[in-house]
Every structure is written in structure tokens, then in C-alpha cells.
Design an enzyme around this catalytic site. Sequence first.
Site, PDB file in Angstrom:
ATOM      1  N   ASP A 135      88.973  62.062  50.223  1.00 53.69           N
ATOM      2  CA  ASP A 135      89.897  62.166  51.356  1.00 53.69           C
ATOM      3  C   ASP A 135      89.636  61.062  52.385  1.00 53.69           C
ATOM      4  OD1 ASP A 135      91.977  63.974  51.530  1.00 53.69           O
ATOM      5  OD2 ASP A 135      90.695  65.684  51.991  1.00 53.69           O
TER       6      ASP A 135
ATOM      7  N   LYS B  76      97.985  69.992  44.734  1.00 54.12           N
ATOM      8  CA  LYS B  76      96.992  68.966  44.373  1.00 54.12           C
ATOM      9  C   LYS B  76      96.357  69.293  43.019  1.00 54.12           C
ATOM     10  CE  LYS B  76      95.978  67.827  49.203  1.00 54.12           C
ATOM     11  NZ  LYS B  76      95.090  67.944  50.361  1.00 54.12           N
TER      12      LYS B  76
ATOM     13  N   GLN C  41      89.955  71.357  52.410  1.00 56.37           N
ATOM     14  CA  GLN C  41      91.278  71.382  53.048  1.00 56.37           C
ATOM     15  C   GLN C  41      91.166  71.752  54.529  1.00 56.37           C
ATOM     16  OE1 GLN C  41      93.943  70.276  51.463  1.00 56.37           O
ATOM     17  NE2 GLN C  41      95.416  70.685  53.062  1.00 56.37           N
TER      18      GLN C  41
END
Length: 293
Positions: free
Chosen positions: A119, A52, A96
Site C-alpha cells: 500500500d 481486492k 484496510q
Amino acid sequence: MQLLDGKFLSSQIKSEIAIEVAQIKADGGKIPHLVAILVGNAGRSETYVASKMKSCEEVGMHSTLIRFDDDVTEEQLLQAVRDVNNNPDMDGLIVQLPLPKHVNPDRVMETIAPAKDVDGFHPTNIGRMAKGLPCYISATPQGILEMLKRYEIETSGKHCVVVGRSQIVGLPMSILMQRNEYPGNCTVTLTHSKTQNLPDICRSADILIAALGRPGFVTADMVKEGAVVIDVGLEKVPDATKKSGFALRGDVDFESVAPKAGYITPVPGGVGLMTICSLMQNTVKAAKREVYS
Ligand code: GUN
């Protein structure tokens, strides 16, 4: 059978983002800045996050990685989230998953400012998505929508079967596919581990989205002739023919299903690559204050 080529699409989308970021730069605007918080170094999280960060740099965006050891306290993590929330230079934040057992992921997600939640995991964004209001849509579902769009796949009135009810993919996917817009307007069936007659239900799908995390689970007998098959799985399985000793495998048994499918995503090279693109698209939106002003 046509392959839904995530490699091709993701490079196309990355170029588009790079052009947009260059334009922002030329106009003296805010360079989009993505922050990732990574706890520990177990599993594949480290690889995902590195990828990412690298992708952001490739398109000219800024990225920051904040790392903690596995023994970080929940409060330390929440404080790091609040610090990012309060930093006007940082536009988007992802934490994450999975997190260590002693940390409550819901508390972490709820601490992220909805305007920086690229997200799309904050309850505000999930609620807004369900209502069809402007929001961040989580990266994998958004990547799948983008694939359907770019291959101009008809979805209206179709039966979409989603296998797996995860918060990250299955649940949001089922909400998105029933919305009154394109891609959407499907009749959706969300299936899970307690579903009865799963093969029968899958066989009635015009669009089958497999997101349960069991390699090779969907076999040819579960797929209707000409169906659109989207494989979200990505698992390492032992493979003696490979130098590394393992291969990456999806939830769909590609070999047997591909000849029957109208469209199918390969693994690797399918949905996974789209996920990072969506995250970057969301970060650009965040920098432009497009969703929350
Ligand atoms: N773990 C697996 N997929 C994801 C994702 O899309 N976002 C985050 N934050 N963690 C993940």
C-alpha cells in the site's frame, strides 16, 4: 472531451498481470500472495477488501483475508502484522483503513515490513518516494500515474492542482507530480480546507486532481477549458431514480465539468478500478523482490 476509461485500462492491466503470473508459474517461481487485514465490518471497507481478494484470484495470485472484530486490541493487530512479516510465503500486506478509534493507525503502518508494504503507507516508502528512490507507491496515486501514462498525457511544465491533502491520495500525489520524470515535472499546488481563493487556483490548473471526499464539489466554473480532470471521490448519495436508492458520486460535478474538460475520469469506472490494479502490480513486484532485494 475524452473519457479516461478506468474500466478499459484496468481490464487491460489485469490481463497483463495474469500473463505475468502465468509466466512466473511456468518458470516455477513464487506465486504472488497478497494478505489483507480487515477489522470490523463497518462502511465500505468490506466491499473494497472483497474486491481486492477477488481480483487477485482472477489473475492467478494467492490471497488471504485475516479478519478481526472491532474490539481487537492494538497488540493483537500488531502481532498479526508481525506474523505476516515473518511468513516467507506472504509477499504483500495491506491493513484496510480506517481502523477503530482505539487503534493507532501510524503504529500499525510502521509495524508492516517496508518490503511487504504494498500500500506504500510505511514512512520508509513515503520517504523513499519523496527522494525518488525505489519504493512502493500507494495504490490510488500509482493508478492515476498509470492512467496519465497510458493516455500519453503531457505533464511536463503543466500546473497540477491537487485538492485534498490526505495521506492516502492528496499528499503522495502532490509529491509524485513534481518529480523529475514522466508523468511529473509539474508545478504543483496542494490545496486543502484552509486554502483561500480555491476556485481561482483550480481554474489555473492544467491538471486538476480532486481528492477531498465531497460529492460534486468541483463545478464547471472551477475548471479551465481543456483541463485534465481526475476525480478520486467515491461517495454514496441518495438517488430516488435508482433501484438501490443511491448513486455513486465523485468529487467532480461530471455533468457540468465534462463538456469543458480535455480529459475526465468518470465515477464509477475511473480511478477506483485502477487502484486495485496498482495493488496487484505492487504485490507482483514484492514476490519478485523487485523493490527491496
Ligand atoms: N482505505 C481507503 N483506501 C485505502 C487503501 O488504498 N488502502 C487501505 N489499506 N485502506 C484504504
